[in-house]
Write a protein that holds these residues in place. Sequence first.
Motif, PDB file in Angstrom:
ATOM      1  N   ASN A   1       7.216   3.878  27.892  1.00 35.80           N
ATOM      2  CA  ASN A   1       7.052   3.616  29.315  1.00 35.80           C
ATOM      3  C   ASN A   1       5.562   3.563  29.623  1.00 35.80           C
ATOM      4  O   ASN A   1       4.728   3.569  28.713  1.00 35.80           O
ATOM      5  CB  ASN A   1       7.755   4.707  30.142  1.00 35.80           C
TER       6      ASN A   1
ATOM      7  N   LEU B   1       9.565  -3.453  26.784  1.00 40.20           N
ATOM      8  CA  LEU B   1      10.716  -4.359  26.785  1.00 40.20           C
ATOM      9  C   LEU B   1      11.861  -3.838  25.927  1.00 40.20           C
ATOM     10  O   LEU B   1      13.031  -4.111  26.219  1.00 40.20           O
ATOM     11  CB  LEU B   1      10.284  -5.747  26.287  1.00 40.20           C
ATOM     12  N   THR B   2      11.539  -3.107  24.872  1.00 42.16           N
ATOM     13  CA  THR B   2      12.584  -2.581  23.983  1.00 42.16           C
ATOM     14  C   THR B   2      13.050  -1.190  24.401  1.00 42.16           C
ATOM     15  O   THR B   2      13.942  -0.615  23.757  1.00 42.16           O
ATOM     16  CB  THR B   2      12.078  -2.524  22.531  1.00 42.16           C
ATOM     17  N   GLY B   3      12.440  -0.643  25.447  1.00 43.94           N
ATOM     18  CA  GLY B   3      12.838   0.673  25.924  1.00 43.94           C
ATOM     19  C   GLY B   3      12.348   1.822  25.061  1.00 43.94           C
ATOM     20  O   GLY B   3      12.816   2.958  25.198  1.00 43.94           O
ATOM     21  N   ARG B   4      11.409   1.561  24.176  1.00 42.93           N
ATOM     22  CA  ARG B   4      10.886   2.596  23.278  1.00 42.93           C
ATOM     23  C   ARG B   4       9.660   3.290  23.852  1.00 42.93           C
ATOM     24  O   ARG B   4       9.067   4.142  23.209  1.00 42.93           O
ATOM     25  CB  ARG B   4      10.559   1.989  21.914  1.00 42.93           C
TER      26      ARG B   4
ATOM     27  N   MET C   1       5.801  -4.743  24.173  1.00 45.42           N
ATOM     28  CA  MET C   1       6.989  -4.695  23.323  1.00 45.42           C
ATOM     29  C   MET C   1       7.701  -3.349  23.446  1.00 45.42           C
ATOM     30  O   MET C   1       8.929  -3.283  23.468  1.00 45.42           O
ATOM     31  CB  MET C   1       6.597  -4.948  21.866  1.00 45.42           C
ATOM     32  N   LEU C   2       6.918  -2.264  23.536  1.00 43.59           N
ATOM     33  CA  LEU C   2       7.517  -0.944  23.717  1.00 43.59           C
ATOM     34  C   LEU C   2       8.286  -0.866  25.034  1.00 43.59           C
ATOM     35  O   LEU C   2       9.381  -0.310  25.100  1.00 43.59           O
ATOM     36  CB  LEU C   2       6.434   0.139  23.681  1.00 43.59           C
TER      37      LEU C   2
END
Length: 199
Positions: free
Chosen positions: A163, A158-161, A155-156
Amino acid sequence: MPVLSYLWLKGRCRYCQGVISPLYPLVEALTGVLFLLIYIQYGVSFTSLSGMVLVSFLLPASFIDIEHGIIPDKITYTGFMAGIVLSFFTIGFKSAFLGGLVFSLFYLVIALVSRGGMGGGDVKLAALIGSFVGLEGILAVFIISSLAGGIFALMLLLTGRGNRRTEIKFGPFLAFSAYLVWMYGSDIINLYWLMWRGM
C-alpha cells in the motif's frame, strides 16, 4: 567455482551439512555475468577495472539492503574512495568528486524533506555511484532509478502486495540504474534525445 561447488554439494556446507542460502551462488553467478559484459564492452583496460570494482560494491549493497534494509558504511565509504582513486585513470577527479558530492546532497535533501522516506544508506550509496558515473551520469541514474522504483511500487499496489505506506528499498534500484548508466550511458542519452526530438 563457488557456483559449481554449491550445485555439487546440493546447497549444503561440506563440513556441517548446514543449508547455504541460494543468495550466495546467485551473487557469484551474477557477478560473473556482469564482469563478462564489462570485458566484452571495454576489454582489458582501466575502464573495465573501474566497472568491475563498481559491481563489486553495488551487488553486496543491493542484496544486503533487500535482506536487512541497510547499506553498510564500509561498502559506501570504501566504494566512494575507490571511485575517486580510479577516476584519475577514467572519468577524471573533478567529475567523480562533483558527481559523488552533488548526487549525495540531492538525496540528502530528499531524505530531510521526506522525513525518513529516503534512508541514510541511499544517500551514501549515491555518493559512491556519483564517483563512478561522474557529474554527467547522475541525472540519468536518478531518472532511471525513479522510474524503476515507481513501476515496482505501482505493481505492489495493483497486485495488493503493498500500500502507500509500504517501505520500498531503493538501494537495488539505484544500483541497477548505476550499472546501466555506467555501461551504456552515452547510448541512453542519445536514445533520450532521439525520443525527445520525435515528440
